[in-house]
Design an enzyme around this catalytic site. Structure first.
Site, PDB file in Angstrom:
ATOM      1  N   GLY A  11    -127.589  39.991 127.299  1.00 31.05           N
ATOM      2  CA  GLY A  11    -126.286  40.511 127.700  1.00 31.05           C
ATOM      3  C   GLY A  11    -125.766  40.040 129.038  1.00 31.05           C
ATOM      4  CB  THR A  12    -127.037  38.926 132.205  1.00 27.69           C
ATOM      5  OG1 THR A  12    -128.285  38.312 131.884  1.00 27.69           O
ATOM      6  CG2 THR A  12    -127.234  40.409 132.465  1.00 27.69           C
ATOM      7  N   GLY A  13    -125.952  36.663 129.715  1.00 24.91           N
ATOM      8  CA  GLY A  13    -125.778  35.228 129.516  1.00 24.91           C
ATOM      9  C   GLY A  13    -124.331  34.836 129.328  1.00 24.91           C
ATOM     10  CG  LEU A  15    -121.425  34.541 123.114  1.00 25.89           C
ATOM     11  CD1 LEU A  15    -119.909  34.374 123.233  1.00 25.89           C
ATOM     12  CD2 LEU A  15    -121.920  33.952 121.802  1.00 25.89           C
ATOM     13  NE  ARG A  35    -134.207  39.054 127.718  1.00 25.06           N
ATOM     14  CZ  ARG A  35    -134.187  37.762 127.377  1.00 25.06           C
ATOM     15  NH1 ARG A  35    -135.277  37.200 126.878  1.00 25.06           N
ATOM     16  NH2 ARG A  35    -133.103  37.042 127.549  1.00 25.06           N
ATOM     17  CE  LYS A  44    -129.009  35.331 134.045  1.00 24.12           C
ATOM     18  NZ  LYS A  44    -130.012  34.769 133.122  1.00 24.12           N
ATOM     19  CE  LYS A 138    -128.727  28.330 116.780  1.00 25.04           C
ATOM     20  NZ  LYS A 138    -127.311  27.986 117.048  1.00 25.04           N
ATOM     21  NE  ARG A 142    -128.321  31.062 109.275  1.00 29.51           N
ATOM     22  CZ  ARG A 142    -127.192  30.570 108.756  1.00 29.51           C
ATOM     23  NH1 ARG A 142    -127.154  30.225 107.474  1.00 29.51           N
ATOM     24  NH2 ARG A 142    -126.123  30.401 109.506  1.00 29.51           N
ATOM     25  CG  HIS A 270    -126.612  19.583 118.703  1.00 33.86           C
ATOM     26  ND1 HIS A 270    -126.948  20.769 119.319  1.00 33.86           N
ATOM     27  CD2 HIS A 270    -127.678  19.285 117.915  1.00 33.86           C
ATOM     28  CE1 HIS A 270    -128.140  21.160 118.929  1.00 33.86           C
ATOM     29  NE2 HIS A 270    -128.605  20.268 118.075  1.00 33.86           N
TER      30      HIS A 270
END
Length: 312
Positions: A11-13, A15, A35, A44, A138, A142, A270
């Site tokens: 939550g501090t990154g 996004l 964390r 942060k 990823k 999934r 990418h």
């Protein structure tokens, strides 16, 4: 309908902080995993305290303490993970396997949104080495989610505007030149660019929406499906000046990777798939997926031209 309680991990990154803001703005009871790895990173820590003042709850937990993850997950209905999957920063995608185990053990989560937010990995089975590691990891996550029968939504957000538009889609640049630009190939392959605040808001909109349950949601704002050349033309219009253009052919681009550090190679592969092959926009969305701007027309997303005005 009562709004879901949300836990944001990361939550501090880049996004993650936007996801927290969007969750609070939409009226969700919002928890952030605090964390111990944050250490003495004062920026942060102060961000977390600011979120707390805005009504978020801070809950202690660590990927090295499985019970702490279970305890955190038990507090909420929805878990959103935004830990980094970008090698030039940190690549932590497989840490989410511990989170999957915690969600399975807790047994109360109605929806899990893992750290995706880029190219749909399910479409990248033919990606080149070493860039494919991101997609492969990823897909491992999934598979674990689906094996554990955890309800999910996968968010394919395509290109973060800040990383791509600022540098006119040139690797390693995040501010636009007023003089010159290097086109990748002919510069005509379409890609999709989304303001990071819009990514967060679309994501939060999905969490209580039955239409997105167990589906991939693609963020494809119609005005933001543009080629690199079209992005450059928008910039030229904004600054009222033509840039000197050169181009790098596919073969030369790929040959340039071999002498680079591993993390740089991953990122540039990418770029190759996006700007030489058009992997973001060269397919139709199937029945197992939905498109965000169609589902949520009330969100007035930021068009590319509007976004780029900040650089003038």
């Amino acid at each position: 309908m009562e709004k879901s309680k949300v836990l944001v991990i990361g939550g501090t990154g880049y996004l993650g902080k936007r996801l927290v803001k969007a969750s609070l703005a939409e009226g969700h009871e919002t928890y952030i995993l605090r964390r111990p790895e944050i250490g003495v990173d004062i920026d942060k820590v102060q961000m977390l305290l600011s979120f707390k003042e805005q009504g978020a709850h801070l809950v202690s937990g660590s990927f090295s303490d499985q019970q702490s993850l279970v305890n955190a997950v038990k507090l909420v209905d929805v878990v959103i993970c935004a830990i980094s999957g970008v090698h030039i920063r940190s690549h932590q995608i497989l840490l989410q396997l511990k989170l999957v185990d915690a969600i399975k053990e807790a047994g109360n989560v109605k929806r899990f949104l893992p750290s995706e937010f880029g190219t749909d990995p399910a479409r990248m089975e033919n990606a080149l080495e070493p860039g494919r590691v991101t997609f492969d990891d990823k897909m491992v996550v999934r598979k674990a989610i689906q094996d554990a029968q955890i309800p999910f939504t996968y968010v394919s957000a395509n290109c973060f505007a800040g990383y791509f538009l600022g540098g006119l889609c040139q690797p390693g640049k995040i501010l636009p030149s007023r003089d010159s630009v290097v086109l990748l190939g002919d510069g005509n392959q379409k890609a999709i660019y989304v303001d990071e605040d819009d990514i967060a808001m679309y994501t939060i909109k999905t969490i209580d929406d039955p239409r997105t349950l167990n589906k991939t949601i693609y963020l494809r704002p119609p005005k933001n499906i543009l080629s690199q050349r079209e992005v450059v033309e928008i910039w030229e219009k904004l600054i009222d000046k033509k840039l000197l253009k050169s181009s790098i052919p596919k073969e030369e681009f790929l040959a340039s990777l071999k002498d680079l550090e591993y993390a740089e190679q991953v990122g540039l592969v990418h770029y190759y798939h996006v700007f030489y092959e058009g992997c973001l926009a060269n397919f139709e969305i199937g029945d197992d997926a939905v498109e965000a701007s169609e589902l949520y027309p009330e969100i007035k997303y930021t068009p590319v031209e509007e976004y780029m005005k900040r650089y003038v």
